[in-house]
Design a protein around this motif. Structure first.
Motif, PDB file in Angstrom:
ATOM      1  N   HIS A 190       3.383  13.100  16.491  1.00 48.16           N
ATOM      2  CA  HIS A 190       4.046  12.549  15.311  1.00 48.16           C
ATOM      3  C   HIS A 190       3.636  13.297  14.043  1.00 48.16           C
ATOM      4  N   ALA A 191       2.351  13.541  13.897  1.00 48.04           N
ATOM      5  CA  ALA A 191       1.852  14.154  12.668  1.00 48.04           C
ATOM      6  C   ALA A 191       2.336  15.589  12.510  1.00 48.04           C
ATOM      7  N   GLU A 192       2.429  16.324  13.623  1.00 45.56           N
ATOM      8  CA  GLU A 192       2.845  17.718  13.536  1.00 45.56           C
ATOM      9  C   GLU A 192       4.266  17.852  12.994  1.00 45.56           C
TER      10      GLU A 192
ATOM     11  N   VAL B 213      -9.630   6.519   0.734  1.00 43.25           N
ATOM     12  CA  VAL B 213      -9.996   6.408   2.144  1.00 43.25           C
ATOM     13  C   VAL B 213      -9.377   5.130   2.693  1.00 43.25           C
ATOM     14  N   VAL B 214      -8.462   5.261   3.674  1.00 42.15           N
ATOM     15  CA  VAL B 214      -7.738   4.107   4.195  1.00 42.15           C
ATOM     16  C   VAL B 214      -8.100   3.880   5.658  1.00 42.15           C
ATOM     17  N   ASP B 215      -8.560   2.679   5.946  1.00 42.53           N
ATOM     18  CA  ASP B 215      -8.782   2.232   7.326  1.00 42.53           C
ATOM     19  C   ASP B 215      -7.460   1.675   7.829  1.00 42.53           C
ATOM     20  N   MET B 216      -6.791   2.421   8.732  1.00 39.63           N
ATOM     21  CA  MET B 216      -5.443   2.083   9.162  1.00 39.63           C
ATOM     22  C   MET B 216      -5.451   1.124  10.351  1.00 39.63           C
ATOM     23  N   THR B 217      -4.260   0.632  10.709  1.00 43.44           N
ATOM     24  CA  THR B 217      -4.117  -0.219  11.885  1.00 43.44           C
ATOM     25  C   THR B 217      -4.489   0.552  13.144  1.00 43.44           C
ATOM     26  N   ALA B 218      -4.899  -0.180  14.165  1.00 47.84           N
ATOM     27  CA  ALA B 218      -5.354   0.454  15.402  1.00 47.84           C
ATOM     28  C   ALA B 218      -4.179   0.932  16.242  1.00 47.84           C
ATOM     29  N   GLY B 219      -4.458   1.929  17.092  1.00 44.31           N
ATOM     30  CA  GLY B 219      -3.457   2.417  18.027  1.00 44.31           C
ATOM     31  C   GLY B 219      -2.323   3.153  17.345  1.00 44.31           C
ATOM     32  N   ALA B 220      -1.199   3.277  18.057  1.00 46.05           N
ATOM     33  CA  ALA B 220      -0.045   4.014  17.533  1.00 46.05           C
ATOM     34  C   ALA B 220       0.720   3.235  16.484  1.00 46.05           C
ATOM     35  N   ASP B 221       0.303   1.992  16.185  1.00 48.21           N
ATOM     36  CA  ASP B 221       0.977   1.205  15.152  1.00 48.21           C
ATOM     37  C   ASP B 221       0.952   1.900  13.800  1.00 48.21           C
ATOM     38  N   ALA B 222       0.018   2.814  13.601  1.00 45.16           N
ATOM     39  CA  ALA B 222      -0.057   3.515  12.321  1.00 45.16           C
ATOM     40  C   ALA B 222       1.199   4.318  12.049  1.00 45.16           C
ATOM     41  N   PHE B 223       1.986   4.598  13.090  1.00 45.15           N
ATOM     42  CA  PHE B 223       3.206   5.378  12.921  1.00 45.15           C
ATOM     43  C   PHE B 223       4.455   4.500  12.895  1.00 45.15           C
ATOM     44  N   ALA B 224       4.290   3.187  12.759  1.00 45.97           N
ATOM     45  CA  ALA B 224       5.438   2.293  12.743  1.00 45.97           C
ATOM     46  C   ALA B 224       6.133   2.269  11.385  1.00 45.97           C
ATOM     47  N   SER B 225       5.581   2.954  10.394  1.00 45.92           N
ATOM     48  CA  SER B 225       6.224   3.077   9.088  1.00 45.92           C
ATOM     49  C   SER B 225       5.950   4.483   8.569  1.00 45.92           C
TER      50      SER B 225
ATOM     51  N   THR C 220       2.714   9.397   6.442  1.00 47.53           N
ATOM     52  CA  THR C 220       3.010  10.663   5.759  1.00 47.53           C
ATOM     53  C   THR C 220       2.412  10.713   4.362  1.00 47.53           C
ATOM     54  N   ARG C 221       1.734   9.657   3.948  1.00 48.81           N
ATOM     55  CA  ARG C 221       1.178   9.589   2.595  1.00 48.81           C
ATOM     56  C   ARG C 221      -0.186  10.255   2.486  1.00 48.81           C
ATOM     57  N   PHE C 222      -0.698  10.807   3.607  1.00 48.23           N
ATOM     58  CA  PHE C 222      -2.079  11.295   3.621  1.00 48.23           C
ATOM     59  C   PHE C 222      -2.142  12.817   3.717  1.00 48.23           C
ATOM     60  N   ASP C 223      -3.230  13.360   3.170  1.00 47.89           N
ATOM     61  CA  ASP C 223      -3.488  14.792   3.271  1.00 47.89           C
ATOM     62  C   ASP C 223      -4.232  15.130   4.554  1.00 47.89           C
TER      63      ASP C 223
ATOM     64  N   VAL D  58       0.836  -1.203   0.000  1.00 48.87           N
ATOM     65  CA  VAL D  58       0.000   0.000   0.000  1.00 48.87           C
ATOM     66  C   VAL D  58       0.869   1.250   0.000  1.00 48.87           C
ATOM     67  N   GLU D  59       1.976   1.215   0.757  1.00 46.77           N
ATOM     68  CA  GLU D  59       2.873   2.363   0.796  1.00 46.77           C
ATOM     69  C   GLU D  59       3.470   2.633  -0.586  1.00 46.77           C
ATOM     70  N   LEU D  60       3.868   1.572  -1.275  1.00 46.79           N
ATOM     71  CA  LEU D  60       4.388   1.736  -2.633  1.00 46.79           C
ATOM     72  C   LEU D  60       3.304   2.227  -3.583  1.00 46.79           C
ATOM     73  N   TYR D  61       2.096   1.687  -3.427  1.00 50.56           N
ATOM     74  CA  TYR D  61       0.979   2.111  -4.277  1.00 50.56           C
ATOM     75  C   TYR D  61       0.714   3.608  -4.132  1.00 50.56           C
TER      76      TYR D  61
END
Length: 322
Positions: free
Chosen positions: A199-201, A158-170, A174-177, A142-145
């Protein structure tokens, strides 16, 4: 403009349900939209088609990673072989760039319409992965896509991401608006909020909180006290959603959703439509995470200097398609 939206939050917050509601809301308006199930628990298809016991899903993208690399590497001379391509490898001159829902092998094979919404799935984390892989290896496709996607005006991912802070493990985050953090009005519900915001800031990614399962003024006041101005809107406890989770046929009628919840979806749409895509910044983030991965593990694993994969004269975007 085009908008890529991530839904994140604690497990059980309702982020999958809200991802599906928003994707269906966009599709119902006639907008081109792709929903992506990037959660380790693959439930987005059921949420998109609540009246079906076992909705058909497309072949998962995660296990097809070698074929994805072969397609996207194209004729890029900086990529010596698809095997040398890692999940963070940024596109360059010669790379295969994709249009949203275009007539290419990736979209043709890995997208199926579910509940009226085109859906792509990463695939489940199964027994063969135990002890030898992490779920983020499946998200690499998905990251490559997203790194090679040139989405156009009025298009939505529209992406349903992994739960919790795991979304920041890669570097995928940063691929989102726009990132919507779905939070219940409880301490646990808002526990990951500050982590996400911090993390996002750092990367200029806006995080807005969407309250969910709100039952009254006390719930709403609690959320406002915890997240302040980052609270964008809220959804009330929904009989319609409960009926959807129980598979009742009437849930296929979107106008049956509660007025406050329809209003919340409209607020989300207005918010994402106000975003501005900065292709150069998006690419800078991609390059930064690629160099981090190269230094940390990928150079050693591939036996190459993967910093050489970065094309210093390339920026993705509409102009790159020509």
């Amino acid at each position: 403009m085009s908008v890529r939206i991530a839904f994140v939050g604690k497990g059980g917050s309702g982020k999958t349900t809200l991802s599906a509601l928003f994707a269906r809301h966009l599709a119902h308006s006639g907008a081109p939209v792709l929903a992506v199930d990037g959660d380790i628990n693959q439930h987005l298809a059921q949420a998109l088609a609540p009246g079906e016991d076992a909705p058909a899903t497309p072949p998962p993208l995660g296990p097809a990673l070698p074929a994805v690399k072969a397609l996207l590497s194209g004729t890029n001379p900086r990529i010596t072989s698809p095997d040398a391509m890692i999940k963070t490898t940024p596109p360059g001159r010669g790379s295969r760039l994709l249009r949203l829902l275009g007539d290419d092998d990736l979209h043709t094979r890995h997208v199926t319409r579910v509940g009226g919404v085109p859906l792509m799935v990463t695939g489940e984390f199964d027994e063969s992965d135990l002890g030898v892989a992490c779920y983020h290896s499946k998200l690499g496709a998905v990251e490559l896509y997203l790194g090679h996607l040139v989405d156009g005006p009025g298009e939505y991912v529209v992406v349903d991401m992994t739960a919790g802070a795991d979304a920041f493990a890669s570097g995928l985050f940063t691929r989102f608006d726009m990132t919507f953090l779905v939070a219940e009005p409880t301490r646990k519900g808002v526990s990951v909020y500050r982590q996400y915001r911090e993390h996002a800031e750092q990367f200029g990614i806006r995080v807005a909180v969407v309250g969910n399962k709100v039952t009254g003024e006390d719930d709403l006041l609690f959320l406002k006290e915890q997240v302040g101005d980052d609270l964008l809107t809220h959804l009330v406890q929904s009989d319609w959603v409960r009926a959807a989770e129980q598979g009742r046929a009437e849930t296929r009628v979107p106008d049956a959703l509660e007025p406050q919840n329809r209003h919340a979806l409209n607020v989300l749409r207005e918010t994402v439509d106000a975003q501005h895509r900065d292709w150069a910044r998006l690419h800078r983030h991609a390059v930064e995470f690629h160099l981090r991965n190269a230094r940390a593990w990928a150079d050693e694993r591939t036996g190459e200097d993967l910093a050489a994969q970065v094309d210093p004269h390339f920026v993705p975007g509409p102009a790159a398609l020509s």
